[in-house]
Motif scaffolding. Sequence first.
Motif, PDB file in Angstrom:
ATOM      1  N   VAL A 170     -32.331  39.547  31.724  1.00 13.89           N
ATOM      2  CA  VAL A 170     -32.513  39.510  30.919  1.00 13.89           C
ATOM      3  C   VAL A 170     -32.270  40.578  29.380  1.00 13.89           C
ATOM      4  CG1 VAL A 170     -35.030  40.050  29.354  1.00 13.89           C
ATOM      5  CG2 VAL A 170     -35.345  38.543  31.238  1.00 13.89           C
ATOM      6  N   SER A 171     -31.155  39.836  28.370  1.00 11.04           N
ATOM      7  CA  SER A 171     -30.276  40.732  27.716  1.00 11.04           C
ATOM      8  C   SER A 171     -30.478  40.409  25.809  1.00 11.04           C
ATOM      9  CB  SER A 171     -29.308  40.226  28.066  1.00 11.04           C
ATOM     10  OG  SER A 171     -28.977  38.921  28.288  1.00 11.04           O
ATOM     11  N   GLU A 209     -24.716  52.877  21.531  1.00  9.24           N
ATOM     12  CA  GLU A 209     -25.755  51.767  22.133  1.00  9.24           C
ATOM     13  C   GLU A 209     -25.282  50.908  22.992  1.00  9.24           C
ATOM     14  OE1 GLU A 209     -30.385  52.180  21.957  1.00  9.24           O
ATOM     15  OE2 GLU A 209     -29.703  52.693  20.299  1.00  9.24           O
ATOM     16  N   ALA A 210     -25.335  50.769  24.371  1.00  5.85           N
ATOM     17  CA  ALA A 210     -25.297  49.613  25.078  1.00  5.85           C
ATOM     18  C   ALA A 210     -26.237  48.379  24.467  1.00  5.85           C
ATOM     19  CB  ALA A 210     -25.619  49.728  26.037  1.00  5.85           C
ATOM     20  N   PRO A 211     -25.889  47.091  24.071  1.00 11.65           N
ATOM     21  CA  PRO A 211     -26.962  46.201  24.609  1.00 11.65           C
ATOM     22  C   PRO A 211     -27.845  46.261  25.074  1.00 11.65           C
ATOM     23  CG  PRO A 211     -24.918  45.436  22.974  1.00 11.65           C
ATOM     24  CD  PRO A 211     -24.580  46.717  23.968  1.00 11.65           C
ATOM     25  N   PHE A 212     -29.717  45.985  25.067  1.00 10.42           N
ATOM     26  CA  PHE A 212     -30.277  46.100  25.568  1.00 10.42           C
ATOM     27  C   PHE A 212     -30.165  45.364  27.077  1.00 10.42           C
ATOM     28  CE2 PHE A 212     -33.728  43.879  27.851  1.00 10.42           C
ATOM     29  CZ  PHE A 212     -34.959  44.801  28.557  1.00 10.42           C
ATOM     30  N   ALA A 213     -30.360  44.827  28.577  1.00 10.29           N
ATOM     31  CA  ALA A 213     -29.399  44.287  29.408  1.00 10.29           C
ATOM     32  C   ALA A 213     -30.834  44.326  30.646  1.00 10.29           C
ATOM     33  CB  ALA A 213     -28.486  43.768  29.553  1.00 10.29           C
ATOM     34  N   ALA A 214     -31.115  43.730  31.386  1.00 12.64           N
ATOM     35  CA  ALA A 214     -32.351  44.184  33.045  1.00 12.64           C
ATOM     36  C   ALA A 214     -32.346  42.904  33.408  1.00 12.64           C
ATOM     37  CB  ALA A 214     -33.773  44.546  32.235  1.00 12.64           C
ATOM     38  N   PRO A 215     -31.832  43.311  34.758  1.00 14.22           N
ATOM     39  CA  PRO A 215     -31.870  42.669  36.063  1.00 14.22           C
ATOM     40  C   PRO A 215     -33.152  41.909  35.819  1.00 14.22           C
ATOM     41  CG  PRO A 215     -31.667  44.848  36.729  1.00 14.22           C
ATOM     42  CD  PRO A 215     -31.830  44.540  35.277  1.00 14.22           C
ATOM     43  N   ALA A 216     -33.473  40.288  35.972  1.00 16.11           N
ATOM     44  CA  ALA A 216     -34.885  39.657  36.096  1.00 16.11           C
ATOM     45  C   ALA A 216     -35.392  38.927  36.574  1.00 16.11           C
ATOM     46  CB  ALA A 216     -34.665  38.934  34.953  1.00 16.11           C
ATOM     47  N   ARG A 217     -36.622  38.982  38.177  1.00 10.72           N
ATOM     48  CA  ARG A 217     -36.273  37.346  38.719  1.00 10.72           C
ATOM     49  C   ARG A 217     -36.645  36.812  38.143  1.00 10.72           C
ATOM     50  NH1 ARG A 217     -42.308  37.376  42.572  1.00 10.72           N
ATOM     51  NH2 ARG A 217     -41.294  34.778  43.240  1.00 10.72           N
ATOM     52  N   LEU A 218     -36.190  34.724  37.686  1.00  8.33           N
ATOM     53  CA  LEU A 218     -36.525  34.167  37.010  1.00  8.33           C
ATOM     54  C   LEU A 218     -37.774  33.238  38.287  1.00  8.33           C
ATOM     55  CD1 LEU A 218     -33.204  32.756  35.995  1.00  8.33           C
ATOM     56  CD2 LEU A 218     -34.632  34.047  34.814  1.00  8.33           C
ATOM     57  N   LEU A 219     -39.059  33.125  37.837  1.00  8.43           N
ATOM     58  CA  LEU A 219     -39.591  32.652  38.282  1.00  8.43           C
ATOM     59  C   LEU A 219     -39.329  30.747  37.776  1.00  8.43           C
ATOM     60  CD1 LEU A 219     -43.160  34.502  37.572  1.00  8.43           C
ATOM     61  CD2 LEU A 219     -41.216  34.859  39.643  1.00  8.43           C
ATOM     62  N   ILE A 220     -38.915  30.573  36.993  1.00  6.12           N
ATOM     63  CA  ILE A 220     -39.147  29.435  36.154  1.00  6.12           C
ATOM     64  C   ILE A 220     -37.677  29.083  36.238  1.00  6.12           C
ATOM     65  CG2 ILE A 220     -39.323  27.399  34.735  1.00  6.12           C
ATOM     66  CD1 ILE A 220     -41.365  27.613  36.913  1.00  6.12           C
ATOM     67  N   ASP A 221     -36.254  28.602  36.513  1.00  6.13           N
ATOM     68  CA  ASP A 221     -35.006  28.688  36.723  1.00  6.13           C
ATOM     69  C   ASP A 221     -34.487  28.179  34.345  1.00  6.13           C
ATOM     70  OD1 ASP A 221     -34.186  30.102  38.753  1.00  6.13           O
ATOM     71  OD2 ASP A 221     -33.835  27.981  39.402  1.00  6.13           O
ATOM     72  N   GLY A 222     -33.906  28.725  34.349  1.00  2.00           N
ATOM     73  CA  GLY A 222     -33.544  27.937  33.656  1.00  2.00           C
ATOM     74  C   GLY A 222     -32.376  29.275  32.642  1.00  2.00           C
ATOM     75  N   ALA A 223     -32.109  28.826  31.074  1.00  2.00           N
ATOM     76  CA  ALA A 223     -31.361  29.786  30.216  1.00  2.00           C
ATOM     77  C   ALA A 223     -31.855  29.075  28.261  1.00  2.00           C
ATOM     78  CB  ALA A 223     -29.964  29.662  30.261  1.00  2.00           C
ATOM     79  N   VAL A 224     -32.373  30.469  27.989  1.00  2.00           N
ATOM     80  CA  VAL A 224     -32.159  29.944  26.584  1.00  2.00           C
ATOM     81  C   VAL A 224     -32.232  31.031  25.812  1.00  2.00           C
ATOM     82  CG1 VAL A 224     -34.703  30.645  27.178  1.00  2.00           C
ATOM     83  CG2 VAL A 224     -34.121  29.133  25.220  1.00  2.00           C
ATOM     84  N   GLU A 225     -32.295  30.989  24.664  1.00  7.90           N
ATOM     85  CA  GLU A 225     -32.110  32.630  23.611  1.00  7.90           C
ATOM     86  C   GLU A 225     -33.110  32.163  22.450  1.00  7.90           C
ATOM     87  OE1 GLU A 225     -28.670  34.025  20.208  1.00  7.90           O
ATOM     88  OE2 GLU A 225     -27.812  33.630  22.502  1.00  7.90           O
ATOM     89  N   GLY A 226     -33.732  32.975  21.537  1.00  7.12           N
ATOM     90  CA  GLY A 226     -34.936  32.952  20.743  1.00  7.12           C
ATOM     91  C   GLY A 226     -35.449  33.975  19.901  1.00  7.12           C
ATOM     92  N   PRO A 227     -35.875  33.864  19.405  1.00  7.67           N
ATOM     93  CA  PRO A 227     -36.720  35.111  18.429  1.00  7.67           C
ATOM     94  C   PRO A 227     -37.651  35.959  19.455  1.00  7.67           C
ATOM     95  CG  PRO A 227     -37.247  32.928  17.610  1.00  7.67           C
ATOM     96  CD  PRO A 227     -36.072  33.246  18.575  1.00  7.67           C
ATOM     97  N   LEU A 228     -37.367  37.314  19.558  1.00  7.19           N
ATOM     98  CA  LEU A 228     -38.425  37.897  20.790  1.00  7.19           C
ATOM     99  C   LEU A 228     -40.009  38.034  19.554  1.00  7.19           C
ATOM    100  CD1 LEU A 228     -39.322  39.169  23.140  1.00  7.19           C
ATOM    101  CD2 LEU A 228     -38.273  41.490  22.320  1.00  7.19           C
ATOM    102  N   LEU A 229     -41.278  37.491  20.424  1.00  7.73           N
ATOM    103  CA  LEU A 229     -42.242  38.453  20.495  1.00  7.73           C
ATOM    104  C   LEU A 229     -43.034  38.871  20.860  1.00  7.73           C
ATOM    105  CD1 LEU A 229     -44.580  37.547  18.051  1.00  7.73           C
ATOM    106  CD2 LEU A 229     -45.253  35.513  20.059  1.00  7.73           C
ATOM    107  N   PHE A 230     -43.156  40.064  20.826  1.00  3.77           N
ATOM    108  CA  PHE A 230     -43.667  41.111  21.902  1.00  3.77           C
ATOM    109  C   PHE A 230     -45.096  41.180  21.604  1.00  3.77           C
ATOM    110  CE2 PHE A 230     -43.823  45.202  23.731  1.00  3.77           C
ATOM    111  CZ  PHE A 230     -43.610  45.561  24.942  1.00  3.77           C
TER     112      PHE A 230
END
Length: 579
Positions: free
Chosen positions: A141-142, A7-28
């Motif tokens: 977003v991935s 199974e491929a890791p999740f990845a989806a194209p995104a529109r960035l309303l505010i630019d930046g790059a970050v990684e962290g625990p997901l709260l959904f």
Amino acid sequence: MSLESGEAPFAAPARLLIDGAVEGPLLFSDTALSFWGGVGPETGLVIDQAHPLHGRCLEGTILAIPGGRGSCTGSAVLMQLILNGKAPAGMVFSQAEEILTLGVMVAEEMYGRSLPIAVIAPEAFARLEGLDVLRIGAGSVSMPGADHRPDNAAMPAALPKLVLSDKDRHLLSDAVPQATRTAMRIVVRMAELLGAKSLIDVAQVHVDGCIYTGPASLDFAEKLADWGGRVVLPTSLNAISADQARWREQGTDPVLSMAASALADAYVRMGARPTFTCAPYQLDGAPDEGENIAWAESNAVVYANSVLGARTMKYPDFLDICIALTGRAPQAGCHLTENRKARIAVEVKKPEGCDESFWPLLGYRIGALAPAVIPVVTGLEGTRPNLDDLKAFGAGFATTSAAPMFHIVGVTPEAPTFAAATGGTELDAVTVTRCDLVEDWHHFNPTTGDRIELVALGNPHFSFDECKALAKHWAGRIKDPAVAVTITIGRATHSRIIAAGIAATLEAFGVTFVRDACWCTVMTPIVPPAARTILTNSGKYAHYGPGLSGKAVRFGSLSDCAEAAVTGRAPSAPPAWLA
């Protein structure tokens, strides 16, 4: 969540309303969240007791929610969270979102602090549930480790280019005060985010950002005032966080009360009128049908668009004063006729013999059914709700929905017919029954017949007619001495009931009036520390009250509230029309 083999890791194209790059625990969560009344700005904890994330901390997470909802003050809360170090590390939405995004924009412009915000398609958003860690950046977003190159064909369509006039460019130049050009940069950024092709003039502004949410809200306003900010069109002010003239005698926290008063003064210094009401539609000079305005405060926006037929977006806190300083607003949202049409139909089976509690319950339910789209309501033709009914409906609706307006066929001005409200489009339809309203009544009243220590009225601010109705109900009756009765009210309405002798009658019964503030900002001891249970007739306060006050809150009609002031008891059962 672990991946199955192959199974491929999740990845989806995104529109960035505010630019930046970050990684962290997901709260959904798949439920939208109002940051005002829903998140503690000092702690980062979700305090909305009805939200699935209640009790969770946002700090350092990648928060994935469909979008914001409810109060326009969410922008101010998010900015305070950022400056307190309690904000999410990044945010992912399934729809473009202005209120929370604006809070980050202002933090960037004023303080150089930010966090990335991404929007992904709803079907991709649904796949986030169960993931543990998420990354935002590079147009996607991935999951960490996903080798994702955004597919240009899957990327969101490019937005129209914003065209600025000579007047707009002048407002961005060094020829104007620093406050004006800073405000104009924020207006332009929001217009570009919204895909506006141009800016428009508006006739008036109602500022919600005068509510004190922490030191950042005060610093923001004082900076603008010190930088030469002056409003250029009629500007009213929302309810603030203290009764400015009487907080000392009321005994509220002096530090918070003085800060709230200083915040109000900063806006008045910029030329805004000290109206201090969350119901600006009760003021002289309310806008006309078709008039472009820039109002913030969720219930006021919904009322202006839906009941008055004026045209305003649901402007976030801080963008409101920016528009007041420049006179310019994005030509987007409900300023455009095509964006005012209904996108879902709601058929209501109105029970016989309803009292006025029908309207806030119905608004609350329909907001949940239309969390992000404008509804058109059928089945209420010929019901003739009064303006207070529509105020209560709109406030309940704005609590659970992010939509800026509603239509009620045969009632609201842009819905003389179903076709007029929809533009002739066929819509999906849902139904609201008496059973649905019973469910909502019990949601607000998990127990019945409780001992009541406070009756809280005026969210939104009480009207002249509501005060008059209470005076009539209590004629010749005696208040239970163990029950406090407090009404929040705007200055203009308070002056009217004084002149009519109604205020004296209510005060003789035992009512306390709090001007300027509303129940979303009222502090102890106005809310008695020893009180355990509050009764209100407001669907909005029944929702937000438990998280804001730390008390149990029960809901009833205005008559129920009036009766509870005498008996000391909440309703023992749902009203007869819900039986």
